[in-house]
Design a protein around this motif. Structure first.
Motif, PDB file in Angstrom:
ATOM      1  N   LYS A  40     -63.619 -41.778 -55.260  1.00 35.13           N
ATOM      2  CA  LYS A  40     -64.956 -42.320 -55.446  1.00 35.13           C
ATOM      3  C   LYS A  40     -64.891 -43.840 -55.516  1.00 35.13           C
ATOM      4  O   LYS A  40     -63.820 -44.436 -55.552  1.00 35.13           O
ATOM      5  N   SER A  41     -66.066 -44.472 -55.548  1.00 38.55           N
ATOM      6  CA  SER A  41     -66.120 -45.939 -55.568  1.00 38.55           C
ATOM      7  C   SER A  41     -65.549 -46.483 -56.868  1.00 38.55           C
ATOM      8  O   SER A  41     -65.522 -45.800 -57.906  1.00 38.55           O
ATOM      9  N   ASP A  42     -65.094 -47.736 -56.789  1.00 32.62           N
ATOM     10  CA  ASP A  42     -64.581 -48.465 -57.960  1.00 32.62           C
ATOM     11  C   ASP A  42     -65.553 -49.619 -58.244  1.00 32.62           C
ATOM     12  O   ASP A  42     -65.336 -50.755 -57.793  1.00 32.62           O
ATOM     13  N   PRO A  43     -66.654 -49.355 -58.983  1.00 33.96           N
ATOM     14  CA  PRO A  43     -67.741 -50.343 -59.081  1.00 33.96           C
ATOM     15  C   PRO A  43     -67.489 -51.482 -60.065  1.00 33.96           C
ATOM     16  O   PRO A  43     -66.747 -51.344 -61.044  1.00 33.96           O
ATOM     17  N   MET A  44     -68.141 -52.594 -59.752  1.00 33.71           N
ATOM     18  CA  MET A  44     -68.194 -53.751 -60.627  1.00 33.71           C
ATOM     19  C   MET A  44     -69.563 -54.403 -60.432  1.00 33.71           C
ATOM     20  O   MET A  44     -70.116 -54.384 -59.325  1.00 33.71           O
ATOM     21  N   ALA A  45     -70.135 -54.966 -61.514  1.00 34.80           N
ATOM     22  CA  ALA A  45     -71.436 -55.631 -61.440  1.00 34.80           C
ATOM     23  C   ALA A  45     -71.243 -57.137 -61.525  1.00 34.80           C
ATOM     24  O   ALA A  45     -70.454 -57.630 -62.333  1.00 34.80           O
TER      25      ALA A  45
END
Length: 545
Positions: A40-45
């Motif tokens: 799955k994605s490895d998110p960051m804001a």
């Protein structure tokens, strides 16, 4: 006996345009797009703010591995200014590189909003959209929780005394006062407070005083504070007795009757005189930090800012059909009235949940009978004078111009009394649920000055602020009296309970941006709101969860 206040400029104190407080933004997302093939994605804001036409990064969260429903633990801190329209963008990326390189990252979605929307909502949830489109299909959602940084509005109560100070005066002792300065990031100091002068005394005890924690140490209890003791001289050439450094944490360790004491050192004297110990001892006999409810405490507790507009339609504005008129509707550039409405309204609207703004005119002959009125709804509907949002407000003003006959005189007390009536009703309930802001736009000298002063004095005891913007080139000297920056406003033997009027001439900002006008126009509102509720011991409400 106490001498006058030191005869030189007062200390540098936070101006009204400095940030009200700092806000912590906690970010989470749901149902993000999956951009990775094997996982799955490895998110960051990443959070950005609009400054002078450019988007600048404020901060970013950590990267979370292998999740489409991230709850980021690293918050982003933003300085909050009530009087500014602070536009933010939240970008969500899928970061494959541990270094967080955005150039190689996959874009997952974005949100654009204002900081005002975030702080007034508490918890703000919206769909993410794809860059350059309004498409939110399958992009997921973002939730931002805005919280004031703890302690941002606290105040500290301090009292100092000294003993055995050096004698500086030839014919007397010394006339000492203290100067407190906090350290800046570059190592220099900025003065934040000066005590009164105690005349002819080497063992003075200064009056206790209160100062915001934000002001004395920027909220950092370990930040260095320099305290200097001077001998006051009438010509301004004050002699340094000595100084020392400390911090708020050390001062707070005082436990009456035990004091915290420091030797007051004069560096020049120390270098010249062998056996020099000090130039006296300074003690803090009381240091108490007090929790103070802040503007954001009230806003996030659900306090609504009820915004009402009053517009001058007197003949001195000029024939609206001519380009020289202040009410001329130019299809290519808004007039001064429309500019003020937009600049102030786009900020205030974030703090009014229904975004329905009552708007009135004064000084015109109105249809169908064309009798003069000093309080008529811009939409000519007395039972429903509300305009839907900022666009509705501007539209109502522009339509009204084409329907009324400009006349006079310039009476503003009826509109003040009208809004005060609703503020009075709100004041009957001892809760911090409603505060009223009246914006009056006028081009000339007030005709009913005595009645206006009476109305302002009466309204000063209500949850209400009045903003007057002078458009055009008229003489607005009478407005300065209402602003009462130089003394308490009085009328008929009564004194105003507090200063609730802010007057600003538009011409001062004619060559600058509307944002600069709004910044000054709204600068005093947070202080006026908190002063009202604090004086009545009305605490912020608890926002329903």
């Amino acid at each position: 006996m106490q001498a006058p206040y030191p005869s030189y400029p007062p200390p540098s104190t936070p101006s009204l345009s400095q940030c009200v407080t700092r806000v912590e933004l906690n970010i989470s997302c749901r149902n993000l797009r999956d951009k990775d093939v094997m996982s799955k994605s490895d998110p960051m804001a990443v959070v950005m703010i609009l400054k002078d036409g450019n988007w600048l990064e404020v901060g970013r969260t950590e990267r979370l591995d292998n999740t489409l429903n991230p709850r980021f633990s690293k918050a982003v801190l933003v300085d909050y200014f009530f009087e500014e329209l602070q536009k933010l963008k939240f970008f969500i990326y899928d970061i494959d590189s541990p270094t967080g390189n955005l150039k190689t990252a996959d874009f997952l979605g974005e949100l654009e909003c204002t900081l005002g929307q975030l702080v007034s909502s508490g918890t703000y949830t919206k769909p993410l959209v794809l860059k350059g489109t309004s498409n939110s299909a399958h992009a997921g959602a973002i939730t931002v929780v805005a919280e004031e940084v703890a302690g941002g509005s606290d105040e500290v109560y301090l009292q100092f005394r000294a003993e055995k100070l050096d004698k500086k005066d030839f014919l007397g002792k010394s006339d000492p006062f203290l100067e407190l300065a906090r350290s800046k990031e570059d190592g220099t100091f900025v003065v934040v407070h000066r005590t009164e002068v105690v005349e002819n005394n080497l063992n003075p005890r200064w009056k206790a005083f209160q100062i915001p924690v934000q002001q004395i140490c920027n909220g950092d209890y370990d930040r260095t504070i320099q305290i200097s003791c001077f001998d006051w001289d009438s010509d301004g050439s004050h002699d340094l007795i000595g100084s020392f450094t400390t911090n708020l944490r050390e001062m707070c360790s005082v436990q009456p009757p035990r004091e915290v004491q420091w030797p007051c050192i004069n560096i020049k004297k120390q270098k010249k005189k062998k056996g020099y110990k000090n130039s006296g001892l300074v003690s803090v006999s009381r240091c108490e930090v007090m929790k103070v409810s802040s503007f954001l405490d009230y806003i996030q507790g659900g306090c609504q800012l009820n915004f009402t507009v009053g517009i001058d339609f007197t003949a001195s504005n000029g024939d609206p059909t001519k380009s020289t008129s202040l009410h001329y509707i130019n299809p290519y550039a808004p007039n001064e009235y429309a500019q003020v409405l937009t600049a102030v309204g786009e900020i205030i609207q974030d703090y009014d949940s229904d975004k329905l703004f009552p708007a009135f005119g004064f000084g015109a002959r109105i249809p169908p009978s064309y009798q003069v009125s000093h309080q008529f709804p811009l939409n000519f509907n007395p039972s429903n004078p509300y305009c839907a949002g900022l666009p509705g407000l501007v539209q109502a003003y522009q339509s009204c111009i084409q329907s009324v006959q400009l006349y006079g005189p310039t009476n503003i007390s009826p509109i003040i009394n009208h809004v005060a009536h609703f503020a009075q009703q709100a004041a009957q309930t001892p809760t911090a649920s409603n505060y009223f802001i009246l914006l009056i736009l006028t081009d000339g000298v007030i005709t009913d000055m005595d009645q206006t002063k009476q109305a302002v004095v009466a309204a000063s005891g209500l949850p209400m602020s009045i903003i007057i913007v002078g458009v055009g080139g008229a003489d607005f000297k009478m407005m300065e009296e209402l602003d009462s920056d130089e003394g308490v406003l009085r009328s008929g033997g009564r004194s105003a309970q507090r200063d609730i009027v802010q007057f600003v001439p538009f011409r001062k900002f004619k060559n600058s941006s509307p944002a600069a006008l709004a910044k000054e126009v709204l600068a005093e509102v947070p202080k006026q709101l908190t002063e009202f509720f604090r004086a009545r011991n009305i605490l912020p409400q608890q926002r329903p969860t």
